[in-house]
Enzyme design. Sequence first.
Site, PDB file in Angstrom:
ATOM      1  N   GLU A 175      43.461  49.168  36.974  1.00  0.00           N
ATOM      2  CA  GLU A 175      44.303  47.969  37.063  1.00  0.00           C
ATOM      3  C   GLU A 175      45.541  48.126  36.195  1.00  0.00           C
ATOM      4  O   GLU A 175      45.753  49.182  35.594  1.00  0.00           O
ATOM      5  CB  GLU A 175      43.505  46.738  36.639  1.00  0.00           C
ATOM      6  CG  GLU A 175      43.005  46.819  35.203  1.00  0.00           C
ATOM      7  CD  GLU A 175      42.031  45.714  34.855  1.00  0.00           C
ATOM      8  OE1 GLU A 175      41.640  44.943  35.736  1.00  0.00           O
ATOM      9  OE2 GLU A 175      41.657  45.629  33.661  1.00  0.00           O
ATOM     10  N   ASP A 234      48.718  41.821  28.224  1.00  0.00           N
ATOM     11  CA  ASP A 234      49.301  42.387  29.444  1.00  0.00           C
ATOM     12  C   ASP A 234      50.817  42.534  29.334  1.00  0.00           C
ATOM     13  O   ASP A 234      51.557  42.100  30.231  1.00  0.00           O
ATOM     14  CB  ASP A 234      48.953  41.505  30.671  1.00  0.00           C
ATOM     15  CG  ASP A 234      47.475  41.185  30.779  1.00  0.00           C
ATOM     16  OD1 ASP A 234      46.664  42.080  30.478  1.00  0.00           O
ATOM     17  OD2 ASP A 234      47.133  40.051  31.152  1.00  0.00           O
TER      18      ASP A 234
HETATM   19  C1  6LW Z   1      44.619  41.276  33.747  1.00  0.00           C
HETATM   20  C2  6LW Z   1      43.860  42.502  34.040  1.00  0.00           C
HETATM   21  C3  6LW Z   1      42.690  42.342  33.180  1.00  0.00           C
HETATM   22  O1  6LW Z   1      45.255  40.801  34.883  1.00  0.00           O
HETATM   23  O2  6LW Z   1      42.686  41.127  32.578  1.00  0.00           O
HETATM   24  O3  6LW Z   1      40.482  42.931  32.987  1.00  0.00           O
HETATM   25  C4  6LW Z   1      43.528  40.347  33.311  1.00  0.00           C
HETATM   26  N1  6LW Z   1      41.729  43.149  33.143  1.00  0.00           N
HETATM   27  O4  6LW Z   1      44.593  43.662  33.831  1.00  0.00           O
HETATM   28  C5  6LW Z   1      44.011  39.174  32.553  1.00  0.00           C
HETATM   29  O5  6LW Z   1      44.703  39.545  31.384  1.00  0.00           O
END
Ligand code: 6LW
Length: 531
Positions: free
Chosen positions: A199, A16
């Site tokens: 996301e 991330d």
């Molecule tokens: C992060 C999100 C993700 O917050 O994993 O599945 C999480 N997606 O973007 C943790 O890295």
Amino acid sequence: MTATVANPVLPGCYPDPSVCRVGDWFYLVTSTFEYLPGLPVLRSRDLVTWEQVGHVVHRPEQLGPDGLDYAGIGASGGLYAPTLRHHDGRFWLVCTLVDRDGGSGAGGRSRRGHVLMTAEDAAGPWSAPVWLDGDGIDPSLVVDEDGRWWFHATRPVAEPAWPGQTEVWLRELDPAAGRLVGPEHVLWTGALHGAVWAEGPHLYRVDGAWYLVAAEGGTEHQHAVSVARADRVTGPYTGHAGNPVLTHRHLGRGSDVVGVGHADLVEAADGSWWAVALGMRPYGGYHYPLGRETFLVPVVWEDGWPVLAPGVGRVPAEVTVPWPAAGRPGAAQGAVSGVVPPDDLRWTAVRALPAEVARPVDDGWDLPLRPETLADVAAPAFLGLRLQHRTADLRATVTAALADGEEVGVALRQSEDHHVRLAVTRGPGGWSAAVVHRDGGADRAGAAVPLPGGPDAPLTLVLRVRGVDVDLLAGAGDAEPVVVGRADLRTLDSVATGGFLGVWLGLYGTSHGRPTGTVARVASVAYTPAG
Ligand code: 6LW
């Protein structure tokens, strides 16, 4: 003059990534989940060489019941997906404290959710966390042309049109008051109809237009980066006809890099654009024990849209920047080998700061044993480092006057329920070592191997990582360490166990629930990539 860097720029569990530029410097942060200190801060003048300067969560005052309370946060919970920006002479960081189940901490537990922290110097000190009301994860910040601040994040859609549908939402932030104000705007639910988990959103204003870069497909094989554009920050956003603009999901499981997504863009001082994104490198079959790593990707703009990895369409194995290297690759880049002194910023503990579980002594640590074990959702006596290489040795020298029922050792850690430990105990017959696999919450112990050597003999403990195969060796006194047992990293990576983490290598000591005053003296720990 140019400089070239091999991808990933940060090998090992650095997921991330978020990046921003301040003058000649780039600054980057990544997620750390239940490990502390939290959110490593790296800086670079060239995007090629990165030096870790500190952590955002590094002071005891930021932790505990009124702050970031890690008590009860299971493995792969904790701090998710930070965003780092710089405005008005300060660094601004937003991220989310999450329970493993993604819950919001109801029922009298400590607070969970989004926090804002600031610092004048990226190395710290960082402020206490300020809680921001709002659902979901993956927060980000942008300041518009009128100086208004906009917070955005992602959350599940209340009445989803498909399973796993999430929405990127936006609200104004009053940075002085530290709270969100005004109406909410929903911007985006992903480029693809049916896409799960829109996301990792980040908004940018480029040449008078607004761009939303977001991940979708989930942070595993189907991960992708998409982009949408609007005239106003509040939308409406229109997806690019070329979405997704970066993914490896169509390359199959045999691709050398998979799961590419969660990108953040940055403009260099010369006007060139770059992205950092996470991805995984499978080996030994479809497993990635090194976790989700940080990659660098070139970006150009064409017809008002960003093109990621132009001409290639995938994360390149090497990236060349149009300027000379301004530093040397650092430890977080996997470029430093040998004894890892206690002040090395790579050290982490679980749900506690390293200084809370151990005391630095010369090249090593005094590690007081704790009643807690690696299987407890607690703060065990554990100090660890990310596994950053396919081939590496961790070698520790330890002395400890162990009482009955106490053990010290080295461990390969994914979580409470999934780890392997080389456990050394001391009985009437002397030292003895055994490898214990904790798999799905149950312990499976291998045969105990006696280690010749008196009670004061220093122990040498070794994790010898060769691809997915690990030998765990122990020796006492002058005797060469012997192989006590073996482990297979394919049982410990997140493909096998779930969760979001790569494998950690560490040392630990436990009294298995009993009160203890035993202190293990760890004279030194060396992490040495081999081959
Ligand atoms: C992060 C999100 C993700 O917050 O994993 O599945 C999480 N997606 O973007 C943790 O890295």
